[in-house]
Design a protein around this motif. Structure first.
Motif, PDB file in Angstrom:
ATOM      1  N   LEU A  13       0.867  -1.184   0.000  1.00 57.20           N
ATOM      2  CA  LEU A  13       0.000   0.000   0.000  1.00 57.20           C
ATOM      3  C   LEU A  13       0.895   1.223   0.000  1.00 57.20           C
ATOM      4  N   LEU A  28      -2.878   1.179  10.338  1.00 60.68           N
ATOM      5  CA  LEU A  28      -4.237   0.695  10.084  1.00 60.68           C
ATOM      6  C   LEU A  28      -4.758  -0.161  11.236  1.00 60.68           C
ATOM      7  N   LEU A 186      -3.514   7.091  -3.890  1.00 64.91           N
ATOM      8  CA  LEU A 186      -3.626   5.820  -3.178  1.00 64.91           C
ATOM      9  C   LEU A 186      -3.397   4.677  -4.151  1.00 64.91           C
ATOM     10  N   LEU A 218     -14.597   3.079   7.249  1.00 63.19           N
ATOM     11  CA  LEU A 218     -13.208   2.915   7.666  1.00 63.19           C
ATOM     12  C   LEU A 218     -13.115   3.029   9.181  1.00 63.19           C
ATOM     13  N   ALA A 223      -6.629   5.672   8.016  1.00 66.71           N
ATOM     14  CA  ALA A 223      -7.315   5.455   6.739  1.00 66.71           C
ATOM     15  C   ALA A 223      -8.288   6.578   6.401  1.00 66.71           C
ATOM     16  N   ALA A 232     -10.518   4.033  -2.395  1.00 72.41           N
ATOM     17  CA  ALA A 232     -10.650   3.864  -0.947  1.00 72.41           C
ATOM     18  C   ALA A 232     -11.451   2.629  -0.558  1.00 72.41           C
ATOM     19  N   LEU A 235      -9.578  -0.106   1.191  1.00 69.69           N
ATOM     20  CA  LEU A 235      -8.994   0.065   2.522  1.00 69.69           C
ATOM     21  C   LEU A 235      -9.581  -0.854   3.597  1.00 69.69           C
ATOM     22  N   GLU A 239      -7.262  -2.917   6.052  1.00 69.18           N
ATOM     23  CA  GLU A 239      -7.356  -2.799   7.506  1.00 69.18           C
ATOM     24  C   GLU A 239      -7.474  -4.184   8.143  1.00 69.18           C
TER      25      GLU A 239
END
Length: 270
Positions: A13, A28, A186, A218, A223, A232, A235, A239
């Motif tokens: 990432l 995260l 990202l 999130l 994040a 996104a 994510l 996580e």
């Protein structure tokens, strides 16, 4: 419809505040902090110096995370099928092409023009690594990560071999910023294999589920600043991979279809 199991062998990432998985994973999980001030754009070592300077953000970020994920997996880049997914491609390049065509089409930069195609990052990856395996470029607007994951899953199952999945989106600029709300940089990458090997980090099981699926909120402070980026939706899975606890996530594939993914860490690594 259930899908065959996959194993995550490499994770990467990159965002300006989370420049690399070593920084991103603890952040995260809520155990680390985002980088402040934000990191400068990565300069992918796979490319010659001149190409690194000319590469747009989408290419630089995609190659950075692809190389990191593949290195962690222990695989040879030339052996991997690949799927590159992006909601919008490189919006800065698209804005440049559109504005140049409107004002002075004869001044169009050939380099920028060839970087405007949706599979530009895929092409750079193949050239830089000498990979002759099939590569697919995917776009599904706000569901692009889930669509890319499903495509990679399908290829891994059909070809019984590992697949590199790369997702990247960038900031909307110029006139496009008035109609597109993607913000920030990202990029994410996973190396996925249909059989468990010595580098397996997590097992993924999935099924397609009909009906509307809400976007997953999130959880980590690290994040949240990235929520405005079009990639996104990746994510929540990252996580979960960072946290290591078993979890089930349902990622939107469309207005009426979701991809339900069960994540379980491989504690003994093979």
């Amino acid at each position: 419809m259930s899908l065959p199991s996959l194993f995550v062998e490499g994770i990467a990432l990159w965002a300006p505040t989370l420049p690399g998985w070593d920084t991103a994973a603890p952040a995260l999980r809520g155990e680390g902090r985002a980088v402040d001030p934000p990191a400068a754009r990565p300069s992918p070592e796979l490319l010659p110096a001149a190409e690194r300077r000319r590469a747009p953000d989408s290419v630089a970020l995609s190659l950075e995370v692809a190389a990191r994920a593949v290195a962690q997996s222990g695989r040879a880049p030339s052996d991997l099928l690949s799927v590159f997914t992006s909601a919008h491609g490189d919006l800065a390049i698209t804005d440049y092409v559109c504005s140049t065509l409107a004002r002075a089409p004869w001044s169009m930069s050939p380099t920028r023009f060839h970087n405007s195609v949706h599979n530009a990052a895929s092409g750079y990856w193949g050239i830089a690594t000498g990979c002759m395996q099939a590569s697919t470029a995917v776009s599904a607007f706000e569901c692009s990560f889930a669509a890319g994951l499903l495509e990679a899953w399908t290829q891994a199952a059909a070809d019984a071999g590992p697949v590199l999945l790369v997702g990247c989106d960038v900031t909307a600029t110029g006139a496009l910023a008035s109609t597109n709300d993607s913000r920030g940089l990202l990029a994410v990458a996973l190396v996925l294999a249909p059989q468990r090997g010595p580098h397996a980090l997590a097992r993924l099981d999935a099924m397609l589920v009909p009906g509307a699926t809400e976007r997953i909120p999130l959880r980590s402070e690290a994040a949240l600043p990235l929520a405005g980026n079009a990639m996104a939706d990746a994510l929540p899975l990252f996580e979960t991979l960072a946290g290591g606890a078993p979890e089930v996530l349902t990622l939107p594939l469309s207005a009426m279809l979701g991809l339900r993914v069960q994540v379980c860490a491989c504690r003994d690594r093979g």
